[in-house]
Design a protein around this motif. Structure first.
Motif, PDB file in Angstrom:
ATOM      1  N   UNK A   1       0.808  -1.199  -0.007  1.00  0.00           N
ATOM      2  CA  UNK A   1       0.066   0.068   0.007  1.00  0.00           C
ATOM      3  C   UNK A   1       0.885   1.335  -0.003  1.00  0.00           C
ATOM      4  N   UNK A   2       2.096   1.267  -0.072  1.00  0.00           N
ATOM      5  CA  UNK A   2       2.977   2.222  -0.433  1.00  0.00           C
ATOM      6  C   UNK A   2       2.809   3.231  -1.440  1.00  0.00           C
ATOM      7  N   UNK A   3       2.646   4.571  -1.510  1.00  0.00           N
ATOM      8  CA  UNK A   3       2.532   5.470  -2.627  1.00  0.00           C
ATOM      9  C   UNK A   3       3.563   5.201  -3.632  1.00  0.00           C
ATOM     10  N   UNK A   4       4.718   4.532  -3.219  1.00  0.00           N
ATOM     11  CA  UNK A   4       5.822   4.404  -4.026  1.00  0.00           C
ATOM     12  C   UNK A   4       5.782   3.357  -5.078  1.00  0.00           C
ATOM     13  N   UNK A   5       4.983   2.383  -4.730  1.00  0.00           N
ATOM     14  CA  UNK A   5       4.670   1.299  -5.474  1.00  0.00           C
ATOM     15  C   UNK A   5       4.029   1.751  -6.751  1.00  0.00           C
TER      16      UNK A   5
ATOM     17  N   UNK B   1       9.662  10.018 -11.293  1.00  0.00           N
ATOM     18  CA  UNK B   1       8.384  10.450 -10.940  1.00  0.00           C
ATOM     19  C   UNK B   1       8.332  11.127  -9.501  1.00  0.00           C
ATOM     20  N   UNK B   2       9.030  10.265  -8.382  1.00  0.00           N
ATOM     21  CA  UNK B   2       8.992  10.550  -6.978  1.00  0.00           C
ATOM     22  C   UNK B   2       9.997  11.631  -6.807  1.00  0.00           C
ATOM     23  N   UNK B   3      11.094  11.861  -7.600  1.00  0.00           N
ATOM     24  CA  UNK B   3      12.141  12.920  -7.145  1.00  0.00           C
ATOM     25  C   UNK B   3      12.789  12.495  -6.082  1.00  0.00           C
ATOM     26  N   UNK B   4      12.793  11.056  -5.471  1.00  0.00           N
ATOM     27  CA  UNK B   4      13.477  11.055  -4.328  1.00  0.00           C
ATOM     28  C   UNK B   4      15.029  11.832  -3.939  1.00  0.00           C
ATOM     29  N   UNK B   5      15.943  11.590  -5.002  1.00  0.00           N
ATOM     30  CA  UNK B   5      17.068  12.385  -4.716  1.00  0.00           C
ATOM     31  C   UNK B   5      17.096  13.822  -4.445  1.00  0.00           C
ATOM     32  N   UNK B   6      16.122  14.415  -5.533  1.00  0.00           N
ATOM     33  CA  UNK B   6      16.261  16.032  -5.258  1.00  0.00           C
ATOM     34  C   UNK B   6      15.358  16.336  -4.126  1.00  0.00           C
ATOM     35  N   UNK B   7      14.389  15.367  -3.811  1.00  0.00           N
ATOM     36  CA  UNK B   7      13.585  16.197  -2.572  1.00  0.00           C
ATOM     37  C   UNK B   7      13.953  15.565  -1.451  1.00  0.00           C
TER      38      UNK B   7
ATOM     39  N   UNK C   1      14.366   6.135 -14.913  1.00  0.00           N
ATOM     40  CA  UNK C   1      12.929   5.135 -15.381  1.00  0.00           C
ATOM     41  C   UNK C   1      12.597   3.814 -14.686  1.00  0.00           C
ATOM     42  N   UNK C   2      13.292   3.485 -13.712  1.00  0.00           N
ATOM     43  CA  UNK C   2      13.036   2.294 -12.637  1.00  0.00           C
ATOM     44  C   UNK C   2      11.732   2.386 -12.239  1.00  0.00           C
ATOM     45  N   UNK C   3      10.997   1.428 -12.677  1.00  0.00           N
ATOM     46  CA  UNK C   3       9.434   1.350 -11.646  1.00  0.00           C
ATOM     47  C   UNK C   3       9.609   0.612 -10.368  1.00  0.00           C
ATOM     48  N   UNK C   4       9.153   1.247  -9.358  1.00  0.00           N
ATOM     49  CA  UNK C   4       9.105   0.380  -8.056  1.00  0.00           C
ATOM     50  C   UNK C   4       7.952  -0.367  -7.836  1.00  0.00           C
ATOM     51  N   UNK C   5       8.255  -1.600  -7.464  1.00  0.00           N
ATOM     52  CA  UNK C   5       6.994  -2.621  -7.352  1.00  0.00           C
ATOM     53  C   UNK C   5       6.916  -3.033  -5.782  1.00  0.00           C
ATOM     54  N   UNK C   6       5.618  -3.237  -5.384  1.00  0.00           N
ATOM     55  CA  UNK C   6       5.444  -3.934  -4.179  1.00  0.00           C
ATOM     56  C   UNK C   6       6.309  -5.189  -3.961  1.00  0.00           C
ATOM     57  N   UNK C   7       6.659  -5.045  -2.667  1.00  0.00           N
ATOM     58  CA  UNK C   7       7.543  -6.256  -2.196  1.00  0.00           C
ATOM     59  C   UNK C   7       8.993  -6.169  -2.666  1.00  0.00           C
ATOM     60  N   UNK C   8       9.525  -4.934  -3.327  1.00  0.00           N
ATOM     61  CA  UNK C   8      10.711  -4.879  -3.755  1.00  0.00           C
ATOM     62  C   UNK C   8      11.841  -4.553  -2.304  1.00  0.00           C
ATOM     63  N   UNK C   9      12.832  -5.028  -2.302  1.00  0.00           N
ATOM     64  CA  UNK C   9      13.777  -4.720  -1.211  1.00  0.00           C
ATOM     65  C   UNK C   9      14.616  -3.693  -1.810  1.00  0.00           C
ATOM     66  N   UNK C  10      14.641  -2.390  -1.314  1.00  0.00           N
ATOM     67  CA  UNK C  10      15.343  -1.351  -1.594  1.00  0.00           C
ATOM     68  C   UNK C  10      16.652  -1.014  -0.532  1.00  0.00           C
ATOM     69  N   UNK C  11      17.800  -0.846  -1.234  1.00  0.00           N
ATOM     70  CA  UNK C  11      18.818  -0.222  -0.717  1.00  0.00           C
ATOM     71  C   UNK C  11      18.925   0.975  -0.601  1.00  0.00           C
ATOM     72  N   UNK C  12      18.767   1.856   0.608  1.00  0.00           N
ATOM     73  CA  UNK C  12      18.754   3.329   0.453  1.00  0.00           C
ATOM     74  C   UNK C  12      20.104   3.949   1.001  1.00  0.00           C
TER      75      UNK C  12
ATOM     76  N   UNK D   1       7.767   1.719   3.709  1.00  0.00           N
ATOM     77  CA  UNK D   1       7.458   0.554   4.531  1.00  0.00           C
ATOM     78  C   UNK D   1       6.218   0.725   5.165  1.00  0.00           C
ATOM     79  N   UNK D   2       5.620   1.996   5.575  1.00  0.00           N
ATOM     80  CA  UNK D   2       4.740   2.458   6.366  1.00  0.00           C
ATOM     81  C   UNK D   2       5.018   2.417   7.769  1.00  0.00           C
ATOM     82  N   UNK D   3       6.142   2.055   8.172  1.00  0.00           N
ATOM     83  CA  UNK D   3       6.637   1.957   9.603  1.00  0.00           C
ATOM     84  C   UNK D   3       7.659   3.198   9.954  1.00  0.00           C
ATOM     85  N   UNK D   4       7.877   3.693  11.177  1.00  0.00           N
ATOM     86  CA  UNK D   4       8.726   4.608  11.488  1.00  0.00           C
ATOM     87  C   UNK D   4      10.109   4.127  11.358  1.00  0.00           C
TER      88      UNK D   4
END
Length: 399
Positions: free
Chosen positions: A129-133, A139-145, A166-177, A192-195
């Motif tokens: 249910x993440x908005x990133x999925x 589109x999300x501009x993670x780096x710049x924001x 151009x990489x699309x994120x999908x539910x259950x992807x494991x991300x290294x941030x 993750x929806x978690x703190x």
């Protein structure tokens, strides 16, 4: 690796771009494998190390074909140094990853200390249910924001390395941030929806072990910074920056000596001295990375200059290095990096600041922090994405 590599006409610049991007990714992934105790990431590091072996051979073949005179050989010598340096970084990263693959024992203190390094590296599983999925990274501009970069994605057991806009994120992807703590907290919660919980560093039972761990973290930070500055020295053909790389390499060597002394003292006080083997393994590999950084900038340091093909490769790589001057009455004139949240707003990391003509503080500020004040006339070197570079440029220009 027993696969035969045959010569094929290929641009040296193309090979150098891939070698630079792969080497920098390997540094991130190798320490990540230790932090997360992930044999999957460690195996990816070893696979990429093999890929780097092939790239090095192809680069050497192309350079040999290009050298037709003593003048050619002199001009191409620094390029060969850059190729060999990237290979050394690859081998060092592989050695770090082997501590995980070979299950070499490491003190808990090293894993709790790694997140305190220059930038945090965190694992996050993307909730359904993440908005990133369903969104692309662009589109999300993670780096710049937020200043946070997704350096790798594990999807259905496979790793996607170096994802792009151009990489699309999908539910259950494991991300290294990777990024600053404040940005990591935002992205982790969104994914993750978690703190996001920061862990308290584990305090070593023996003080000398703690000092040894602290030395490794400093060596890691300095070595990574040295690599960034080395590429900056090559890109801008700047002997002053190359000298800073040299000074950093000297400091890492000194830290290595202190590390050895503290480790030997600790060995006499721990129940199992062999348990310190992993620390020695990582420290030696980290020191090799700083040596490689010096090799990258060696041509500039010794007055041979930077071959245009190397500078072009740095410009076209995945993470670019830019040089900007702070203009009078711009947003950054009189501001600090922290108050303007430069890293969070732009996704760029300022790796060095060259002071202007002020008599009180001329010279380079290496690895500036949030409290570093910028003024008109200062020159900054920063690393990040092209979109982030554009946003940072806007902050340096007179409005």
């Amino acid at each position: 690796m027993d696969r035969e590599v045959e010569y094929e006409p290929v641009s040296v610049k193309v090979i150098l771009v891939e070698m630079k991007d792969t080497a920098e990714l390997l540094i991130d992934l190798s320490y990540s494998s230790v932090l997360l105790e992930s044999s999957a990431i460690a195996e990816e590091v070893l696979a990429l190390e093999q890929r780097m072996d092939v790239l090095r051979l192809k680069a050497r073949m192309s350079l040999l074909m290009a050298a037709r005179s003593p003048e050619d050989a002199k001009a191409l010598a620094p390029v060969l140094g850059v190729v060999d340096a990237a290979e050394k970084i690859s081998e060092a990263a592989g050695d770090i990853a082997k501590t995980v693959v070979e299950e070499i024992v490491l003190p808990d203190a090293i894993r709790s200390a790694l997140p305190e390094a220059l930038e945090s590296i965190v694992r996050a599983e993307l909730a359904a249910d993440s908005a990133l999925a369903g969104q692309t990274l662009g589109e999300r501009h993670l780096e710049t924001e937020t200043g946070v970069r997704v350096i790798a994605i594990r999807r259905q057991g496979e790793w996607l390395l170096n994802p792009d806009q151009e990489t699309t994120l999908r539910a259950e992807d494991v991300l290294l941030l990777r990024g600053p703590e404040e940005g990591i907290a935002v992205v982790y919660s969104e994914a993750t929806g978690e703190e996001y919980q920061t862990s308290e560093p584990t305090k070593p039972a023996i003080e000398d072990v703690g000092r040894a761990v602290d030395s490794i973290i400093l060596m890691k930070n300095m070595s990574e910074l040295a690599v960034d500055l080395a590429y900056g020295a090559v890109l801008f053909n700047n002997e002053e920056v190359a000298r800073e790389v040299f000074e950093l390499e000297v400091e890492v060597d000194a830290l290595q000596s202190r590390f050895e002394a503290w480790t030997l003292r600790a060995a006499s006080r721990v129940d199992d001295p062999v348990s310190l083997r992993g620390l020695v393994h990582i420290a030696q590999s980290t020191e090799v990375i700083s040596d490689a950084a010096l090799e990258i900038s060696e041509g500039v340091l010794h007055g041979l200059g930077a071959h245009p093909v190397v500078a072009a490769a740095v410009e076209e790589s995945d993470e670019i290095i830019i040089r900007l001057e702070i203009e009078a009455k711009s947003t950054l004139d009189g501001a600090t990096l922290g108050t303007e949240m430069v890293s969070t707003k732009t996704g760029m990391r300022v790796i060095a600041v060259r002071r202007g003509s002020r008599d009180d503080d001329d010279g380079w500020v290496i690895s500036p922090g949030p409290d570093t004040e910028l003024r008109a006339g200062d020159i900054i070197l920063a690393k990040g994405t092209r979109s982030g570079a554009e946003r940072l440029a806007e902050l340096t220009e007179t409005s």
